[in-house]
Design a protein around this motif. Sequence first.
Motif, PDB file in Angstrom:
ATOM      1  N   TRP A 106       0.835  -1.200   0.000  1.00  0.00           N
ATOM      2  CA  TRP A 106       0.000   0.000   0.000  1.00  0.00           C
ATOM      3  C   TRP A 106       0.870   1.251   0.000  1.00  0.00           C
ATOM      4  O   TRP A 106       0.608   2.202  -0.733  1.00  0.00           O
ATOM      5  CB  TRP A 106      -0.927  -0.024   1.209  1.00  0.00           C
ATOM      6  N   ASP A 122      -9.882   6.297  -4.943  1.00  0.00           N
ATOM      7  CA  ASP A 122      -9.910   5.301  -3.878  1.00  0.00           C
ATOM      8  C   ASP A 122      -8.588   5.335  -3.118  1.00  0.00           C
ATOM      9  O   ASP A 122      -7.678   6.052  -3.491  1.00  0.00           O
ATOM     10  CB  ASP A 122     -10.211   3.895  -4.405  1.00  0.00           C
ATOM     11  N   THR A 125      -5.827  -0.992  -2.640  1.00  0.00           N
ATOM     12  CA  THR A 125      -6.250  -2.291  -2.115  1.00  0.00           C
ATOM     13  C   THR A 125      -5.374  -2.781  -0.968  1.00  0.00           C
ATOM     14  O   THR A 125      -5.825  -3.562  -0.137  1.00  0.00           O
ATOM     15  CB  THR A 125      -6.231  -3.360  -3.222  1.00  0.00           C
ATOM     16  N   TYR A 129      -6.456  -5.146   2.238  1.00  0.00           N
ATOM     17  CA  TYR A 129      -5.852  -6.450   2.543  1.00  0.00           C
ATOM     18  C   TYR A 129      -5.327  -6.474   3.973  1.00  0.00           C
ATOM     19  O   TYR A 129      -5.490  -7.457   4.692  1.00  0.00           O
ATOM     20  CB  TYR A 129      -4.710  -6.753   1.574  1.00  0.00           C
TER      21      TYR A 129
END
Length: 176
Positions: A106, A122, A125, A129
């Motif tokens: 990230w 956004d 991910t 996670y």
Amino acid sequence: MNQSTLAKRISLLRIAFGIIWGIDATLKWAPAFQKSYLSQVYAAAQGQPAWLAWLFHSAESVIRLDPRFFAIATAVVESLTALGLLLGFARRAGYIAGLVFSLMVWALAEGFGGPYTAGATDIGTGIIYAVVFAALYGLDRAVGPSPWSLDAVIARRWRRWEEVSEPSAARHSEQA
């Protein structure tokens, strides 16, 4: 809902997450990923605030030494993570390692999701996670030993394995 049913549902969540990691790991073994690894890190560095520039420049300079090595290392880590989740192997250590690795992805590959850049839609991910790994750790800790795991098989033969495998090992050892 009884503990056994809840433990099985948590195991299903772990296995589903393992399938997702398996798909992601498979993609990391593709030559295209290995060729573009350094450029992905470079792209994540673009548009970062000045106070974060040192982090991306440091990572890029280390990765530049051998980008193929880092790309393959990423594929290996993701493959081992997927196997650990699917098999339920060394869950305590695996959840913690998965959380840390996800935060690294990230931060470096996704640039913290770049929510402070113009046009961001956004946060990436990797953080999601990390939250799932933390949730699995907490759920396993609350429910106790997982019935659908390689850890359970190993622990029946070698009781000390629970210290590596079970997030809840300390609590259950005290009760025994």
